[in-house]
Design a protein around this motif. Structure first.
Motif, PDB file in Angstrom:
ATOM      1  N   ALA A 109      13.432  -4.678 -44.256  1.00 21.78           N
ATOM      2  CA  ALA A 109      14.799  -4.162 -44.378  1.00 21.78           C
ATOM      3  C   ALA A 109      15.778  -5.013 -43.581  1.00 21.78           C
ATOM      4  CB  ALA A 109      14.852  -2.710 -43.916  1.00 21.78           C
ATOM      5  N   ASP A 110      15.363  -5.492 -42.415  1.00 23.28           N
ATOM      6  CA  ASP A 110      16.238  -6.331 -41.591  1.00 23.28           C
ATOM      7  C   ASP A 110      16.593  -7.633 -42.302  1.00 23.28           C
ATOM      8  OD1 ASP A 110      16.245  -4.488 -39.500  1.00 23.28           O
ATOM      9  OD2 ASP A 110      14.572  -5.466 -38.464  1.00 23.28           O
ATOM     10  N   HIS A 166      24.996 -11.958 -45.867  1.00 22.99           N
ATOM     11  CA  HIS A 166      25.348 -13.381 -45.845  1.00 22.99           C
ATOM     12  C   HIS A 166      25.565 -13.958 -47.242  1.00 22.99           C
ATOM     13  CE1 HIS A 166      25.608 -17.442 -44.382  1.00 22.99           C
ATOM     14  NE2 HIS A 166      24.545 -17.825 -45.062  1.00 22.99           N
ATOM     15  N   VAL A 167      24.602 -13.748 -48.131  1.00 28.67           N
ATOM     16  CA  VAL A 167      24.643 -14.405 -49.441  1.00 28.67           C
ATOM     17  C   VAL A 167      25.496 -13.633 -50.449  1.00 28.67           C
ATOM     18  CG1 VAL A 167      23.222 -15.222 -51.364  1.00 28.67           C
ATOM     19  CG2 VAL A 167      22.437 -15.527 -49.014  1.00 28.67           C
ATOM     20  N   LYS A 217      20.119 -15.818 -38.724  1.00 28.32           N
ATOM     21  CA  LYS A 217      19.742 -16.980 -39.531  1.00 28.32           C
ATOM     22  C   LYS A 217      18.266 -16.905 -39.918  1.00 28.32           C
ATOM     23  CE  LYS A 217      19.878 -22.010 -39.412  1.00 28.32           C
ATOM     24  NZ  LYS A 217      20.269 -23.176 -38.608  1.00 28.32           N
ATOM     25  N   ARG A 218      17.412 -16.518 -38.984  1.00 31.51           N
ATOM     26  CA  ARG A 218      15.980 -16.409 -39.258  1.00 31.51           C
ATOM     27  C   ARG A 218      15.721 -15.348 -40.325  1.00 31.51           C
ATOM     28  NH1 ARG A 218      12.810 -12.824 -37.333  1.00 31.51           N
ATOM     29  NH2 ARG A 218      14.049 -12.373 -35.485  1.00 31.51           N
ATOM     30  N   ARG A 219      16.428 -14.237 -40.255  1.00 34.35           N
ATOM     31  CA  ARG A 219      16.240 -13.169 -41.234  1.00 34.35           C
ATOM     32  C   ARG A 219      16.694 -13.597 -42.624  1.00 34.35           C
ATOM     33  NH1 ARG A 219      18.060  -7.869 -37.662  1.00 34.35           N
ATOM     34  NH2 ARG A 219      16.270  -7.946 -36.250  1.00 34.35           N
ATOM     35  N   VAL A 220      17.806 -14.288 -42.707  1.00 31.66           N
ATOM     36  CA  VAL A 220      18.275 -14.790 -44.003  1.00 31.66           C
ATOM     37  C   VAL A 220      17.264 -15.785 -44.561  1.00 31.66           C
ATOM     38  CG1 VAL A 220      20.061 -16.160 -45.147  1.00 31.66           C
ATOM     39  CG2 VAL A 220      20.716 -14.364 -43.532  1.00 31.66           C
ATOM     40  N   ALA A 265      13.169 -17.471 -48.384  1.00 28.62           N
ATOM     41  CA  ALA A 265      11.835 -18.034 -48.622  1.00 28.62           C
ATOM     42  C   ALA A 265      11.022 -17.110 -49.525  1.00 28.62           C
ATOM     43  CB  ALA A 265      11.111 -18.255 -47.300  1.00 28.62           C
ATOM     44  N   HIS A 266      11.159 -15.815 -49.326  1.00 34.97           N
ATOM     45  CA  HIS A 266      10.457 -14.855 -50.185  1.00 34.97           C
ATOM     46  C   HIS A 266      10.938 -14.986 -51.628  1.00 34.97           C
ATOM     47  CE1 HIS A 266       8.591 -11.157 -51.527  1.00 34.97           C
ATOM     48  NE2 HIS A 266       9.753 -10.829 -52.049  1.00 34.97           N
TER      49      HIS A 266
END
Length: 75
Positions: free
Chosen positions: A19-20, A28-29, A50-53, A58-59
């Motif tokens: 969820a995060d 962001h997108v 940034k890491r979460r985005v 990547a998924h």
């Protein structure tokens, strides 16, 4: 109708992301927030946002290799 189908396909692909990460990606997108704004909205550092985005993106890329329609959406 095409836009609704595309949005549905995208959000279906994001269901299996945390969820995060999903929320950061959408802010962001989809909504156009900057990474610092995403971090502020989620009360995390810009680096974490940034890491979460990146995790969600990547998924989606992995899913797109198996789904031609999704592949066209994320190019």
């Amino acid at each position: 109708p095409d836009t609704a189908a595309a949005a549905h396909q995208l959000f279906d692909a994001l269901e299996s992301v945390s969820a995060d990460a999903r929320l950061a990606f959408v802010l962001h997108v989809v909504e156009g927030y900057s990474l610092p704004e995403v971090g502020e909205a989620l009360r995390v550092s810009t680096a974490t946002a940034k890491r979460r985005v990146r995790e969600a993106r990547a998924h989606l890329v992995r899913r797109a290799t198996k789904d031609d329609y999704l592949s066209t959406l994320i190019q």
